[in-house]
Design an enzyme around this catalytic site. Structure first.
Site, PDB file in Angstrom:
ATOM      1  N   ASP A  71       3.394  -4.173   8.188  1.00 10.56           N
ATOM      2  CA  ASP A  71       2.183  -3.376   8.031  1.00 10.56           C
ATOM      3  C   ASP A  71       0.996  -4.312   8.264  1.00 10.56           C
ATOM      4  O   ASP A  71       0.640  -5.109   7.394  1.00 10.56           O
ATOM      5  CB  ASP A  71       2.158  -2.777   6.616  1.00 10.56           C
ATOM      6  CG  ASP A  71       0.834  -2.091   6.297  1.00 10.56           C
ATOM      7  OD1 ASP A  71      -0.084  -2.124   7.135  1.00 10.56           O
ATOM      8  OD2 ASP A  71       0.718  -1.534   5.186  1.00 10.56           O
ATOM      9  N   CYS A  77      -4.778   2.334  -3.648  1.00  9.59           N
ATOM     10  CA  CYS A  77      -3.555   2.868  -3.035  1.00  9.59           C
ATOM     11  C   CYS A  77      -2.370   1.928  -3.234  1.00  9.59           C
ATOM     12  O   CYS A  77      -1.510   1.796  -2.342  1.00  9.59           O
ATOM     13  CB  CYS A  77      -3.749   3.169  -1.552  1.00  9.59           C
ATOM     14  SG  CYS A  77      -5.002   4.406  -1.257  1.00  9.59           S
ATOM     15  N   GLN A  91      -4.312  -4.582   7.342  1.00  8.33           N
ATOM     16  CA  GLN A  91      -5.343  -5.565   6.979  1.00  8.33           C
ATOM     17  C   GLN A  91      -5.219  -6.825   7.842  1.00  8.33           C
ATOM     18  O   GLN A  91      -6.227  -7.392   8.257  1.00  8.33           O
ATOM     19  CB  GLN A  91      -5.222  -5.952   5.497  1.00  8.33           C
ATOM     20  CG  GLN A  91      -5.441  -4.804   4.515  1.00  8.33           C
ATOM     21  CD  GLN A  91      -6.857  -4.243   4.536  1.00  8.33           C
ATOM     22  OE1 GLN A  91      -7.808  -4.898   4.928  1.00  8.33           O
ATOM     23  NE2 GLN A  91      -6.996  -3.000   4.111  1.00  8.33           N
ATOM     24  N   HIS A 142       0.866  -1.175   0.000  1.00 13.38           N
ATOM     25  CA  HIS A 142       0.000   0.000   0.000  1.00 13.38           C
ATOM     26  C   HIS A 142       0.909   1.234   0.000  1.00 13.38           C
ATOM     27  O   HIS A 142       2.018   1.190   0.552  1.00 13.38           O
ATOM     28  CB  HIS A 142      -0.834  -0.049   1.289  1.00 13.38           C
ATOM     29  CG  HIS A 142      -1.890   0.988   1.420  1.00 13.38           C
ATOM     30  ND1 HIS A 142      -1.623   2.296   1.744  1.00 13.38           N
ATOM     31  CD2 HIS A 142      -3.234   0.908   1.290  1.00 13.38           C
ATOM     32  CE1 HIS A 142      -2.758   2.975   1.806  1.00 13.38           C
ATOM     33  NE2 HIS A 142      -3.755   2.160   1.532  1.00 13.38           N
ATOM     34  N   LYS A 159     -10.047   0.101  10.831  1.00 10.75           N
ATOM     35  CA  LYS A 159     -10.276  -1.124  10.044  1.00 10.75           C
ATOM     36  C   LYS A 159     -10.620  -2.286  10.969  1.00 10.75           C
ATOM     37  O   LYS A 159     -11.193  -3.280  10.558  1.00 10.75           O
ATOM     38  CB  LYS A 159      -9.033  -1.467   9.222  1.00 10.75           C
ATOM     39  CG  LYS A 159      -8.750  -0.447   8.120  1.00 10.75           C
ATOM     40  CD  LYS A 159      -7.594  -0.895   7.265  1.00 10.75           C
ATOM     41  CE  LYS A 159      -7.007   0.215   6.423  1.00 10.75           C
ATOM     42  NZ  LYS A 159      -7.835   0.628   5.308  1.00 10.75           N
TER      43      LYS A 159
END
Ligand SMILES: Cc1ncc(COP(=O)(O)O)c(C=O)c1O
Length: 401
Positions: A197, A359, A200, A120, A223
């Site tokens: 990261d 993104c 998600q 991303h 999220k």
């Protein structure tokens, strides 16, 4: 397994969208919020707001206690080693920028930062800009056909000049778990720092941060069914000690003088100014709510929904999936149909999916696509949401072809 979500009624936002005729299939962008989180937000704001860490009065003490309780809940959620390892930020993007600025002093020209081809922008641009500032090489790990980082190539590309590895745990475009454990092992063998990261990944299942072994792990509350404007940055103690302060102001200072100052260590040293107090408190309530759910039941429901999504896409003519998604989402294009036109017709029918580059422009370019449609799932979605989506998709395709 039934495809009715037993948790749907816990999310007033989904019920409100239902009554408007909207089918929400964009949870990878941001998730709907449970009632428990809304109650916590309202409870704090309506019972006397106060600033944290700085007031000796009762409302201030109460706010500080509730705020700091979320740090303990985040420790438990991630299985962190201590509360000093949890820094509250405004989101994943801010956490990654914090790292790219806070670690800048460690890099010498010619050294490498390694990312993957599916990152991303939030986990690409801060490192790209750091590389440009310091004369570093940005190495991009290629993917295999299913959409995972190719470990064989990674083993040759991660080398003695690698100073930092930053990779996504779960792709927001390809819906695949990435081999982060193996990549971290490769990077650590070269003495490099590791950043995961989890924007998600954190939403799907519980992750043991100590077992993962990365130096830094970042994710966003919004999220994870929590409020927006809040992020978590987990750093191993030794890694946090290498981080330079990046935002300066109230609360992060130990001693201030006109000409020089001394700063606090993590976590408060990296939480300059008034933090998102209500959001952090409400994230705590969200983590309590999520912890109260039967994790196996949630995972089973999500897997069944995802299987239904993939099966429905597979039987439709001309649908091309991006990679081989394993959970949570699927991105697709349809031969001969422009994704923006299709998205438009889905929107007209009350289907909230996402279109565009998600993104991850370099990845879409590499796939030779101007954009793709993404359907993403939350634990409140059920089979009927997907049936409405497929009915709308068929109607749209009939019009477009
Ligand atoms: C994999 C990934 N990383 C980072 C981000 C950025 O998160 P935020 O916008 O909450 O900062 C996202 C958001 O979509 C994401 O999917």
């Amino acid at each position: 397994m039934s495809l009715t979500s037993p948790w749907r009624a816990d999310f007033p936002g989904i019920l409100a969208l239902d009554s408007e005729g909207q089918t929400y299939l964009d949870s990878a962008a941001t998730a709907q919020k449970p009632q428990a989180m809304l109650d916590s937000l309202f409870g704090y704001l309506s019972s006397g707001a106060a600033n944290v860490h700085r007031a000796q009065h009762l409302p201030g003490e109460r706010a500080t206690r509730a705020f700091e309780a979320t740090r303990d809940k985040a420790v438990a959620w991630l299985n962190a080693a201590s509360r000093e390892e949890i820094v509250f930020t405004r989101g994943t993007t801010e956490s990654l920028n914090l790292l790219a600025f806070g670690l800048e002093h460690l890099f010498q020209p010619g050294e490498q930062i390694v990312v993957s081809a599916l990152e991303h922008h939030a986990n690409l641009l801060p490192w790209q800009q750091l590389a440009l500032r310091r004369g570093l090489e940005l190495v991009v790990l290629p993917l295999n056909a299913s959409g995972s980082v190719d470990l064989q190539q990674a083993a040759t590309l991660i080398g003695p000049r690698t100073r930092l590895l930053a990779v996504s745990q779960l792709s927001n475009v390809l819906g695949r778990w990435q081999p982060v454990l193996e990549l971290i092992t490769l990077a650590r063998a070269q003495g490099a720092l590791t950043v995961v990261d989890g924007a998600q990944g954190a939403v799907h299942g519980r992750h043991d941060i100590q077992a993962l072994g990365c130096d830094f792990y970042v994710c966003s509350s919004h999220k994870l069914y929590g409020p927006d404007g809040v992020g978590l940055l987990h750093g191993r103690r030794e890694a946090l000690e290498q981080l330079r302060h990046w935002q300066f102001g109230g609360e992060m200072v130990l001693q201030a003088d006109y000409q020089e100052s001394r700063f606090r260590p993590a976590p408060l040293g990296f939480e300059a100014g008034t933090p998102p107090i209500s959001g952090v408190i409400a994230l705590g309530a969200t983590l309590d709510y999520l912890s109260s759910l039967d994790a196996a039941a949630v995972a089973g429901h999500e897997a069944a929904l995802h299987a239904k999504l993939l099966a429905g896409l597979a039987v439709r003519d001309g649908v091309r999936l991006l990679g081989e998604p394993q959970l949570a989402l699927a991105c697709f294009t349809v031969n001969g149909v422009h994704s923006a036109d299709l998205a438009h017709l889905l929107t007209d029918q009350g289907i909230a999916v996402r279109t565009g580059h998600h993104c991850a422009m370099p990845l879409l370019k590499q796939l030779g696509l101007p954009g793709a449609i993404r359907v993403s799932l939350g634990l409140y979605n059920d089979g009927a949401d997907l049936e409405r989506f497929f009915a709308a998709l068929d109607k749209a395709l009939e019009l477009l072809r």
